[in-house]
Design a protein around this motif. Structure first.
Motif, PDB file in Angstrom:
ATOM      1  N   UNK A  75       0.876  -1.205   0.065  1.00 52.49           N
ATOM      2  CA  UNK A  75      -0.104   0.096   0.009  1.00 52.49           C
ATOM      3  C   UNK A  75       0.801   1.161  -0.136  1.00 52.49           C
ATOM      4  N   UNK A  76       0.469   2.251  -0.751  1.00 47.89           N
ATOM      5  CA  UNK A  76       1.115   3.439  -0.919  1.00 47.89           C
ATOM      6  C   UNK A  76       0.763   4.345   0.282  1.00 47.89           C
ATOM      7  N   UNK A  77      -0.584   3.980   0.698  1.00 48.82           N
ATOM      8  CA  UNK A  77      -1.097   4.926   1.888  1.00 48.82           C
ATOM      9  C   UNK A  77      -1.701   3.943   2.856  1.00 48.82           C
ATOM     10  N   UNK A  78      -1.010   3.927   4.078  1.00 46.22           N
ATOM     11  CA  UNK A  78      -1.477   3.113   5.062  1.00 46.22           C
ATOM     12  C   UNK A  78      -3.130   3.458   5.835  1.00 46.22           C
ATOM     13  N   UNK A  79      -3.851   2.502   5.747  1.00 42.20           N
ATOM     14  CA  UNK A  79      -5.051   2.811   6.453  1.00 42.20           C
ATOM     15  C   UNK A  79      -5.770   1.369   6.817  1.00 42.20           C
ATOM     16  N   UNK A  80      -6.475   1.447   7.819  1.00 40.17           N
ATOM     17  CA  UNK A  80      -7.557   0.432   8.220  1.00 40.17           C
ATOM     18  C   UNK A  80      -8.867   0.900   8.098  1.00 40.17           C
ATOM     19  N   UNK A  81      -9.842  -0.265   8.263  1.00 41.77           N
ATOM     20  CA  UNK A  81     -10.898   0.003   8.325  1.00 41.77           C
ATOM     21  C   UNK A  81     -11.801  -0.287   9.527  1.00 41.77           C
ATOM     22  N   UNK A  82     -12.589   0.848  10.344  1.00 39.94           N
ATOM     23  CA  UNK A  82     -13.112   0.697  11.324  1.00 39.94           C
ATOM     24  C   UNK A  82     -14.397  -0.312  11.345  1.00 39.94           C
ATOM     25  N   UNK A  96     -20.152  -4.809  -2.298  1.00 40.41           N
ATOM     26  CA  UNK A  96     -18.871  -5.110  -2.747  1.00 40.41           C
ATOM     27  C   UNK A  96     -17.941  -5.946  -1.693  1.00 40.41           C
ATOM     28  N   UNK A  97     -18.625  -6.303  -0.811  1.00 40.26           N
ATOM     29  CA  UNK A  97     -17.901  -7.399   0.232  1.00 40.26           C
ATOM     30  C   UNK A  97     -17.679  -8.734  -0.407  1.00 40.26           C
ATOM     31  N   UNK A  98     -18.695  -9.017  -1.390  1.00 43.22           N
ATOM     32  CA  UNK A  98     -18.450 -10.263  -2.439  1.00 43.22           C
ATOM     33  C   UNK A  98     -17.040 -10.602  -2.834  1.00 43.22           C
ATOM     34  N   UNK A  99     -16.525  -9.346  -3.276  1.00 46.71           N
ATOM     35  CA  UNK A  99     -15.268  -9.467  -3.957  1.00 46.71           C
ATOM     36  C   UNK A  99     -14.099  -9.228  -3.103  1.00 46.71           C
ATOM     37  N   UNK A 100     -14.086  -9.363  -1.797  1.00 39.61           N
ATOM     38  CA  UNK A 100     -13.114  -8.831  -0.662  1.00 39.61           C
ATOM     39  C   UNK A 100     -13.102  -9.927   0.418  1.00 39.61           C
ATOM     40  N   UNK A 101     -12.111 -10.302   0.757  1.00 39.78           N
ATOM     41  CA  UNK A 101     -11.828 -10.844   2.074  1.00 39.78           C
ATOM     42  C   UNK A 101     -11.180 -10.175   3.104  1.00 39.78           C
ATOM     43  N   UNK A 102     -11.387 -10.033   4.336  1.00 43.49           N
ATOM     44  CA  UNK A 102     -11.030  -9.254   5.101  1.00 43.49           C
ATOM     45  C   UNK A 102     -10.150  -9.735   6.453  1.00 43.49           C
ATOM     46  N   UNK A 223     -10.416  -2.701  16.759  1.00 45.64           N
ATOM     47  CA  UNK A 223     -11.494  -2.540  15.944  1.00 45.64           C
ATOM     48  C   UNK A 223     -11.322  -2.357  14.281  1.00 45.64           C
ATOM     49  N   UNK A 224     -10.328  -2.897  14.076  1.00 44.73           N
ATOM     50  CA  UNK A 224      -9.778  -2.545  12.399  1.00 44.73           C
ATOM     51  C   UNK A 224      -9.950  -3.777  11.859  1.00 44.73           C
ATOM     52  N   UNK A 225     -10.187  -3.553  10.510  1.00 47.83           N
ATOM     53  CA  UNK A 225     -10.334  -4.869   9.518  1.00 47.83           C
ATOM     54  C   UNK A 225      -9.244  -4.383   8.167  1.00 47.83           C
ATOM     55  N   UNK A 226      -8.761  -5.099   7.573  1.00 42.66           N
ATOM     56  CA  UNK A 226      -7.809  -4.890   6.734  1.00 42.66           C
ATOM     57  C   UNK A 226      -8.099  -6.014   5.398  1.00 42.66           C
ATOM     58  N   UNK A 408      -4.992   6.821  10.007  1.00 42.15           N
ATOM     59  CA  UNK A 408      -5.055   5.496   9.682  1.00 42.15           C
ATOM     60  C   UNK A 408      -6.449   4.617   9.483  1.00 42.15           C
ATOM     61  N   UNK A 409      -7.190   5.428   9.570  1.00 45.15           N
ATOM     62  CA  UNK A 409      -8.613   4.865   9.138  1.00 45.15           C
ATOM     63  C   UNK A 409      -9.379   5.545   7.779  1.00 45.15           C
ATOM     64  N   UNK A 410     -10.610   5.178   7.544  1.00 44.03           N
ATOM     65  CA  UNK A 410     -11.154   5.812   6.217  1.00 44.03           C
ATOM     66  C   UNK A 410     -12.241   6.957   6.463  1.00 44.03           C
ATOM     67  N   UNK A 411     -12.394   6.924   7.919  1.00 49.55           N
ATOM     68  CA  UNK A 411     -13.931   7.790   8.287  1.00 49.55           C
ATOM     69  C   UNK A 411     -13.496   9.181   7.675  1.00 49.55           C
ATOM     70  N   UNK A 412     -12.302   9.985   7.720  1.00 52.19           N
ATOM     71  CA  UNK A 412     -12.235  11.231   6.844  1.00 52.19           C
ATOM     72  C   UNK A 412     -12.479  11.088   5.408  1.00 52.19           C
TER      73      UNK A 412
END
Length: 446
Positions: A75-82, A96-102, A223-226, A408-412
């Motif tokens: 990753x060029x930008x480090x972030x996790x998902x809450x 879109x969760x169909x195409x991804x595994x966390x 609390x984070x997913x990746x 480090x998360x996607x809320x913003x």
């Protein structure tokens, strides 16, 4: 390409791909172009590893100890998902969760006086934490109970606090919490980057701590997913959503001109052809004359052959260095992922350090974080300018996203998506409008 579209999107960063997906689901005719040959723009994951060396102009090739180049997705930008945050909600509603595994990130840590400690976020953890003394633990437990019970609809739960007026500093004082506890609560639970929040109404901080607690409760470790295979999978998932609804994608398209007539965007010129549109979405790099620099972020991508010390040898974690601990105005973040997430060769780890630049020597600013993760096999350092739009699109109908920040998360990022959506449509963002009904190669959407 010589066609009329409702919306043209330039750049395949996550912000642009989510908006492209939303507009396609809403029935808009969308054309999405990127000057690069890969998805993700600034939020891409780079593979093979050789491409990362080229991108950072490092001489030579990766050593044989790095394994196969194709095993890497950096990753060029480090972030996790809450786990209970806005982006996960968008992923679930659009399926879109169909195409991804966390995977769940295995731990959240905070830096105090040169050492790192696990962030206590439940009452049980608070009582066993070595971050606080016995009496402080009890006071912190009472504070967590207050936050958990807080309900904006029920004045009794507010215990005399006015959430729209009482500053957070006064809330901490009410529970007699000391500076260290304020530090990890404000920065590791509420995830504030500076101490400005202390003198602002407490509602935002209470909501942030609730989000952290609710996200943590969903999976337990943190609390984070990746996503497996890296964050670059996220924009591709939303691009696929857009394509299912008729969106057209073109990579490797040089953008020669955004065509504006009478102050309003009318199209985009590429390779001598003009695609016409009513509205345009783009990242700041496509419209620098309508954006302004608002700061800089330093990021250091570090390849390790070991987990980070004092974390219990976990394969993934986040470490927050509160700014007051290292005499700064902004926090420093460390995100660790590894071979366990299919982003590195077997036995390898990727630690990415990031913070907002404050001086003319950015690399010196992250020394405390670099010390925590040593020894480092290879380091890739970048200093990126951050931009915000000066043209809000009211007249021009050009809607420019903000550069990804040091959080480090996607809320913003999700806040920016909702803001652009509101400016484009004139109505508040509604998650339910992202519901999808069309089928794709997986068959009917249930």
């Amino acid at each position: 390409m010589n066609e009329e579209y409702d919306v043209i999107v330039l750049g395949t960063g996550l912000t642009e791909c989510i908006l492209s997906g939303i507009m396609s689901v809403k029935g808009k005719k969308v054309l999405h172009m990127d000057r690069n040959s890969y998805y993700g723009a600034e939020s891409a994951s780079i593979t093979p590893l050789e491409d990362l060396y080229k991108r950072f102009s490092l001489p030579g090739k990766p050593s044989e100890s790095m394994g196969k180049g194709r095993d890497w997705n950096v990753d060029l930008i480090p972030k996790f998902l809450m786990a209970n945050g806005q982006l996960v909600r968008m992923l679930l509603i659009t399926k879109v969760t169909k195409y991804l595994d966390f995977k769940v990130i295995e731990g959240s840590y905070v830096y105090k006086k040169g050492k790192i400690y696990k962030v206590p976020s439940t009452e049980a953890e608070a009582l066993s934490s070595s971050l606080m003394g016995l009496f402080e633990k009890r006071r912190f437990k009472n504070f967590l109970q207050f936050v958990a019970k807080y309900d904006p609809e029920d004045p009794k739960t507010m215990e005399g606090i006015d959430p729209t007026k009482t500053p957070m500093r006064d809330v901490f004082a009410k529970f007699s919490l000391g500076q260290d506890v304020m530090d990890f609560t404000g920065h590791s639970l509420a995830l504030h980057r500076t101490d400005d929040y202390l003198d602002q109404p407490c509602l935002d901080t209470i909501k942030r701590i609730k989000l952290y607690s609710e996200s943590l409760a969903m999976h337990g470790k943190s609390p984070y997913l990746y996503p497996l295979y890296g964050l670059g999978e996220l924009p591709q998932g939303f691009a696929r959503l857009s394509a299912i609804y008729g969106g057209t994608y073109m990579l490797n398209k040089p953008i020669e001109e955004i065509v504006v007539e009478d102050g309003k965007v009318v199209g985009v010129k590429s390779e001598g052809e003009i695609a016409r549109c009513k509205q345009l979405i783009c990242d700041p790099s496509y419209a620098m004359d309508r954006a302004t620099k608002v700061g800089q972020v330093i990021r250091a991508i570090c390849i390790l052959n070991h987990p980070i010390a004092n974390t219990g040898d976990v394969n993934s974690c986040q470490i927050i260095i509160p700014q007051s601990q290292v005499g700064r105005k902004h926090d420093i973040y460390v995100c660790l992922v590894s071979f366990a997430h299919n982003v590195a060769a077997q036995g390898k780890y990727i630690a990415i350090i990031s913070t907002t630049v404050e001086t003319s020597d950015p690399e010196k600013e992250i020394e405390s974080a670099l010390e925590l993760i040593k020894p480092i096999e290879q380091k890739f350092v970048s200093v990126s300018d951050q931009y915000a739009p000066t043209d809000m699109g009211t007249d021009s109908q050009m809607f420019i996203s903000r550069t990804y920040d040091a959080t480090t998360h996607f809320e913003t990022t999700c806040d920016d998506i909702k803001d652009i959506y509101q400016r484009m449509t004139g109505s508040e963002f509604d998650f339910s409008e992202m519901e999808r009904t069309k089928q794709d190669c997986f068959g009917d959407v249930e």
